[in-house]
Design an enzyme around this catalytic site. Structure first.
Site, PDB file in Angstrom:
ATOM      1  CG  ASP A   1      -1.948   0.994   1.298  1.00 56.08           C
ATOM      2  OD1 ASP A   1      -2.412   1.402   0.222  1.00 56.08           O
ATOM      3  OD2 ASP A   1      -2.372   1.378   2.418  1.00 56.08           O
ATOM      4  CG  HIS A   2      -0.396   4.831   0.190  1.00 61.11           C
ATOM      5  ND1 HIS A   2      -0.848   5.783  -0.693  1.00 61.11           N
ATOM      6  CD2 HIS A   2      -1.476   4.455   0.918  1.00 61.11           C
ATOM      7  CE1 HIS A   2      -2.140   5.978  -0.511  1.00 61.11           C
ATOM      8  NE2 HIS A   2      -2.554   5.178   0.462  1.00 61.11           N
TER       9      HIS A   2
HETATM   10  P1  13P Z   1      -9.015   4.841   5.445  1.00 63.56           P
HETATM   11  O1  13P Z   1      -8.149   5.727   6.279  1.00 63.56           O
HETATM   12  O2  13P Z   1     -10.259   5.533   5.010  1.00 63.56           O
HETATM   13  O3  13P Z   1      -9.304   3.536   6.103  1.00 63.56           O
HETATM   14  O4  13P Z   1      -8.203   4.512   4.093  1.00 63.56           O
HETATM   15  C1  13P Z   1      -7.261   3.478   4.055  1.00 63.56           C
HETATM   16  C2  13P Z   1      -6.436   3.516   2.825  1.00 63.56           C
HETATM   17  O5  13P Z   1      -6.723   4.162   1.839  1.00 63.56           O
HETATM   18  C3  13P Z   1      -5.219   2.688   2.816  1.00 63.56           C
HETATM   19  O6  13P Z   1      -4.452   2.902   1.684  1.00 63.56           O
HETATM   20  O1  G3H Z   2      -3.381   4.980   3.719  1.00 63.97           O
HETATM   21  C1  G3H Z   2      -2.760   4.630   4.702  1.00 63.97           C
HETATM   22  C2  G3H Z   2      -3.132   3.426   5.467  1.00 63.97           C
HETATM   23  O2  G3H Z   2      -4.223   3.671   6.325  1.00 63.97           O
HETATM   24  C3  G3H Z   2      -1.936   2.884   6.187  1.00 63.97           C
HETATM   25  O3  G3H Z   2      -1.627   3.669   7.260  1.00 63.97           O
HETATM   26  O4  G3H Z   2       0.749   4.269   6.924  1.00 63.97           O
HETATM   27  O5  G3H Z   2      -0.301   4.371   9.194  1.00 63.97           O
HETATM   28  O6  G3H Z   2       0.182   2.163   8.115  1.00 63.97           O
HETATM   29  P1  G3H Z   2      -0.156   3.623   7.916  1.00 63.97           P
HETATM   30 ZN    ZN Z   3      -4.536   4.872   0.878  1.00 64.18          ZN
END
Ligand code: 13P
Ligand code: G3H
Ligand code: ZN
Length: 312
Positions: free
Chosen positions: A83-84
């Site tokens: 993620d990201h």
């Molecule tokens: P929320 O903060 O709305 O749960 O989004 C999570 C997210 O986009 C993780 O990449």
């Molecule tokens: O978009 C971000 C997700 O909620 C992950 O959050 O970077 O704190 O793990 P984090």
């Molecule tokens: Zn996100």
């Protein structure tokens, strides 16, 4: 079933008018809660790991937890997704380290630079059988260490998506249509409304192409109340209305990211537990109800929001 990529999952989701849930994982209880709900509801699932999660729990622990879930839940397809991802190096490390999907998030960079970084990740990922999510547009809120203010957030421009996808070769695209990260998405008293006009324009430009929504927690008020009644302070925490997410899932949105809701369920449950049992000190005693509540919340999402129950 071994870990899979999201390719077939998204093809089915697009055709079937539903979305696959992408839930963030940071520890064993969260992995168990999500995958047990998905196994019982026969739902495909994406388990996603942020840079922060890797820093907290360690890459190897997270991969091994997800591999354990694959063994325990052989009936359902599971994707392990970054993620990201903030750089080529982070993406490469996850591709080399067993992930089946990565996100390269260069959405804060100028258009040409976003294309250049994304294309580099796509080349490496595809050569290793891994799929890539990219992002155009900027969501407000906090993700990893990056805090995007509401003022500097901007919607995805539909006129850019075709060129971006063609030139990068990415497999799915995250767009900004009014969702945001975290538990404070809309101002109290306002009427939360996603920009479905942008989503529709994007999907016209990219027929049959899977769209991703980040920042899609709904911030269940029962858990906000539970937090606030048990020593917490989260005034004005408001999320995306679930009916709007359900509608997005019927359109081109094939992946919906949910993290904050699970955090709220865990924190609310643990706060309540300690308020009611100040003498307890065994972590298993508070993690058990927290895990059970996350599982029921995920079940609710699969059945009533994402529409992916029974689609595994
Ligand atoms: P929320 O903060 O709305 O749960 O989004 C999570 C997210 O986009 C993780 O990449
Ligand atoms: O978009 C971000 C997700 O909620 C992950 O959050 O970077 O704190 O793990 P984090
Ligand atoms: Zn996100």
């Amino acid at each position: 079933m071994a870990l899979v990529t999201s390719k077939e999952m998204f093809e089915k989701a697009y055709a079937g008018g539903y979305a696959v849930g992408a839930f963030n994982v940071n520890n064993m209880e969260i992995v168990q809660a999500i995958t047990e709900a998905c196994r019982e509801e026969k739902a495909p699932v994406i388990l996603q790991v942020s840079k922060g999660a890797r820093a907290y729990a360690n890459h190897t622990y997270l991969v091994k937890l997800v591999e354990a879930a694959v063994i325990e839940c052989p009936e359902i397809p599971i994707v392990l997704h970054l993620d990201h991802g903030d750089s080529f190096e982070t993406c490469k490390s996850c591709i080399d380290g067993g992930f089946t999907s990565v996100m390269i998030d260069a959405s804060s960079k100028p258009f040409e630079e976003n294309i250049e970084i994304t294309r580099k990740v796509v080349e490496y990922a595809h050569a290793h059988g891994v799929v890539v999510e990219a992002e155009l547009g900027a969501l407000a809120g906090v993700e990893d260490e990056v805090n995007v203010s509401a003022d500097s957030a901007h919607y995805t421009r539909p006129e850019e998506v075709e060129e971006f996808v063609t030139r990068t070769g990415c497999d799915s695209l995250a767009i900004a249509i009014g969702t945001s990260h975290g538990a404070y998405k809309f101002k109290p008293g306002t009427n939360p409304q996603l920009r479905f006009d942008i989503l529709e324009e994007v999907s016209k430009k990219l027929p049959n192409f899977p769209i991703v929504l980040h920042g899609s927690s709904s911030v269940p008020q029962e858990y906000v109340k539970m937090v606030n009644e048990n020593g917490g302070k989260m005034p004005g925490a408001i999320g995306v209305p679930e009916e709007q997410l359900r509608h997005a899932a019927e359109l081109a949105v094939c992946k919906i990211n949910i993290d904050s809701d699970l955090r709220l369920a865990m924190t609310g449950t643990i706060r309540k537990f300690y308020n009611e049992h100040p003498d307890k000190f065994d972590p298993r005693e508070y993690l058990k109800p927290a895990r059970a509540n996350i599982k029921e919340l995920v079940r609710h999402k699969l059945v009533n929001v994402l529409g992916c129950a029974g689609k595994a």
